[in-house]
Every structure is written in C-alpha cells, then in structure tokens.
Design an enzyme around this catalytic site. Structure first.
Site, PDB file in Angstrom:
ATOM      1  N   THR A 172     -39.971  25.019  -3.744  1.00 58.33           N
ATOM      2  CA  THR A 172     -41.058  25.184  -4.716  1.00 58.33           C
ATOM      3  C   THR A 172     -42.440  25.084  -4.080  1.00 58.33           C
ATOM      4  O   THR A 172     -43.440  25.266  -4.772  1.00 58.33           O
ATOM      5  CB  THR A 172     -40.953  24.108  -5.811  1.00 58.33           C
ATOM      6  OG1 THR A 172     -40.978  22.819  -5.180  1.00 58.33           O
ATOM      7  CG2 THR A 172     -39.674  24.255  -6.612  1.00 58.33           C
ATOM      8  N   LYS A 173     -42.516  24.789  -2.792  1.00 58.82           N
ATOM      9  CA  LYS A 173     -43.799  24.595  -2.128  1.00 58.82           C
ATOM     10  C   LYS A 173     -44.281  25.897  -1.480  1.00 58.82           C
ATOM     11  O   LYS A 173     -43.643  26.939  -1.585  1.00 58.82           O
ATOM     12  CB  LYS A 173     -43.694  23.472  -1.099  1.00 58.82           C
ATOM     13  CG  LYS A 173     -43.256  22.125  -1.693  1.00 58.82           C
ATOM     14  CD  LYS A 173     -44.171  21.682  -2.822  1.00 58.82           C
ATOM     15  CE  LYS A 173     -43.880  20.275  -3.321  1.00 58.82           C
ATOM     16  NZ  LYS A 173     -42.589  20.172  -4.042  1.00 58.82           N
ATOM     17  N   ASN A 174     -45.389  25.832  -0.776  1.00 60.12           N
ATOM     18  CA  ASN A 174     -45.966  27.033  -0.172  1.00 60.12           C
ATOM     19  C   ASN A 174     -45.190  27.482   1.059  1.00 60.12           C
ATOM     20  O   ASN A 174     -44.889  28.654   1.240  1.00 60.12           O
ATOM     21  CB  ASN A 174     -47.421  26.775   0.225  1.00 60.12           C
ATOM     22  CG  ASN A 174     -48.321  26.526  -0.964  1.00 60.12           C
ATOM     23  OD1 ASN A 174     -47.858  26.180  -2.041  1.00 60.12           O
ATOM     24  ND2 ASN A 174     -49.616  26.694  -0.779  1.00 60.12           N
TER      25      ASN A 174
END
Length: 368
Positions: A172-174
C-alpha cells in the site's frame, strides 16, 4: 511494478542466496543509508517489525510510557505494548493531522521513555520542536516514517532525524515489495545492538564480517530479516524511487488543483503541507464539511466504481487502546478529523481523466 522485479528475483535464485542479508539486501541497505544519511539501515520483514526492534533497542520495560498520536496504525502502539509499555495518546494538529508538538510536554511523566511522531501522509511532523523536547527531558525519538519514504523535513529525510526510524515497503506504500520494512539507526550507539537484535539476538553479522571467530547468543532478539527474493523485488523499486515519487506528485498536484473550487465552496478542505516539508504524495485525502454525510459520499463513489475509503479508527477509542493505553486530554481534533476524512484513489498510472471523473463524482455526492 518497474519492470525489473522478476529479473532481479531470477538473479537471486541463480545466485543460490534465498535467505536474508544476501547481495540484494546489501544493495538496499546501502541505498537507504546513502539516500537518508542514516548511520545504519537494516531491512525487516515489515515496518511493524522495525518498530518492535526500536522497543527492544530502547530497552522498554513494563510500565514505561511512550507518547504517540492516537490517529495512527495499530503497529505504532503494538510495538511498545508488547514490551509492557503504556501508549500515551496525544491529540493531532488540525492542519497536518500530525502529532501536535505543542501538547507533548504536558503529557510527559516520570515514566515517559520515548516520543513516537508519525509522519501522516508523508508530511513531516514539526521535528525541530520534538527533538528539542526530547533532548531537554532525556527522551528518545522514534520516527514512524511508514508513509515517509522519499519525503523530508527541512531537507533531511524522514526517518533519519530521530534516534531511530521505521520505513514501510508494504504494497500500500509508494515503494513496495509486498511485505517489508526497514529500521533506520541514527544513533551510532545503537547500531551494533540493532544488528544483534535483528539476528535472533546473535552476533552473526559480526561473524560474517570476520570480526569474531564464532557467533553466539548475545541478548534477546528475534528473526526480523526478510528473504532475499523480497529484497530483490525491493531493489528494483528503490532504483526507480525518484520517478515513482515524481509521478505520484504530479497526480497529487492535479487533484489539488481540481479540488480547489470545492474547498472555496466550503464542501471540503484539501491537505495542508507546511513550507518546510517536502512530501512524497503518499496519499491524497480530503476533509469533508462536518455537515456532509461521509458514508453517503463513500457509498455513492463505490456505486460508481471509485474505491475511496476513510482511514484510521483512533486508537484511544478502540477496545485495545482503552485496555493498554491512555489518552492525554480530550483528543478533540483526532475525533473530529478522523470522522471527516476520505482518501481518494492514488497510484502510479492514475490518469488525469480518471481523476477528473473522481472529482466530478465527489462533487455530485457532496451536493446531492
């Protein structure tokens, strides 16, 4: 996906190194250290694991208190509760939704051991003030920079300012590798112990560097390493971290421009980024006017195939938060903002046409 992930995974397989701390892990360590200026970076199997390591490194004991925001993910608190500590929840700022640095000092007690600022949405907390408070009271600072990869405060990378920092590479992160994280050690006195704790409490890393003739159990630790296939995937992402960030920033800015008229009409409030903070476009959220029914807006967007969602349920109001932690003050801003917030879709590859549609639907949902 950058295109190189499976190529590097194949290289790791051909190199016959599948356990942790292989060549790709070392590449990732070096990249994080060079890009952040941290004394030592250590990959972990999650940001949760990195936070749990910080509690071990600080020798947190039962009854110790740790100051943190209530508006955060459960791992921020769990890491310290596992050691018997008490999370002391402090309210957030109305503008950035970060820990309100003006309220920290009043929450300090004789049992306080650490402050854990959480850089919400990749926007930095007011770290100068927080570090000053910590120095004056003899406290440690652990940065929960799960959302902060490639973001900075006054030019200094998030995660590299406090004594310790934690990154997330969750999907879910960059910058991602499925599950994964990293511990950033910025206090040189903690670097060797961090290696030992990460390696099940042994000095195995020193053995492989030829610093000792055998490795043995030195202190309490656990297995916090990710496998080499995970590191290989992550290496492909880290090599493209800047371009990933640039693309996300472009999408963030397009949202920001599209939503300006809705803010002027009083329908919502857009994110606020202080001048000293360089964010990474981890998310784009809006705060609806309190009179607007958030669930109606979310349901309307979902009916139109737009997956907008709210975010954290404040920890101080959760069953475990009531059992293991305590709130300092009424946490009015935390309660208010958490009930107004909506996160809009954000990923690399999101088109301006899609964003235009999302904002049009948001406008209809908030005015009908």
């Amino acid at each position: 996906m950058t295109g190189q992930e499976f190529h590097y995974i194949e290289q790791a397989k051909l190199g016959n190194v599948l356990a942790g701390d292989g060549p790709f892990t070392k590449k990732c360590h070096r990249w994080i250290e060079e890009s952040t200026g941290s004394v030592k970076a250590l990959l972990t199997h999650s940001c949760t694991a990195a936070l749990e390591m910080t509690a071990l490194l600080l020798d947190i004991q039962p009854g110790d208190e740790v100051i943190m925001p209530s508006y955060t993910f459960v791992s921020t608190a769990n890491a310290f509760v596992l050691r018997g500590a008490v999370p002391v929840f402090v309210d957030i700022r109305e503008d950035t939704l970060n820990l309100d640095e003006r309220l920290i000092e009043a929450a300090i007690s004789p049992r306080t051991r650490a402050i854990v600022p959480v850089h919400y949405a990749g926007v930095a907390c007011e770290m100068d003030t927080i570090m000053d408070i910590a120095r004056r009271h003899g406290l440690k600072v652990v940065e929960d920079a799960a959302q902060g990869v490639m973001a900075s405060y006054k030019g200094q990378a998030l995660g590299s300012i406090g004594d310790l920092g934690a990154f997330s590479f969750h999907e879910t992160k960059n910058v991602i590798c499925g599950e994964g994280g990293a511990l950033l050690v910025n206090n040189a006195d903690l670097a060797l112990r961090a290696e030992i704790i990460r390696e099940k409490g042994t000095d195995r890393s020193r053995f492989f560097r030829g610093e000792v003739d055998k490795y043995t159990w030195q202190e309490v630790g656990s297995s916090f390493l990710p496998g080499e296939l995970t590191a290989a995937f992550l290496w492909a992402q880290l090599q493209e971290a800047q371009s990933i960030t640039d693309l996300r920033l472009a999408s963030w800015q397009h949202y920001h421009e599209l939503l300006a008229p809705l803010e002027q009409k009083g329908i919502l409030r857009r994110p606020i980024v202080p001048d000293e903070c360089q964010h990474n476009a981890h998310m784009y959220y809006v705060l609806l006017n309190p009179e607007i029914d958030r669930q109606h807006v979310l349901s309307t967007l979902k009916q139109n195939a737009v997956d907008a969602v709210f975010h954290y349920v404040p920890l101080h109001s959760s069953p475990a938060g009531l059992r293991y932690g305590r709130a300092h003050g009424p946490l009015t801003i935390t309660n208010q903002q958490s009930e107004r917030l909506i996160r809009l879709p954000m990923w690399v590859g999101l088109t301006e046409q899609q964003q235009n549609k999302i904002v049009d639907l948001l406008l209809n949902a908030t005015t009908n």
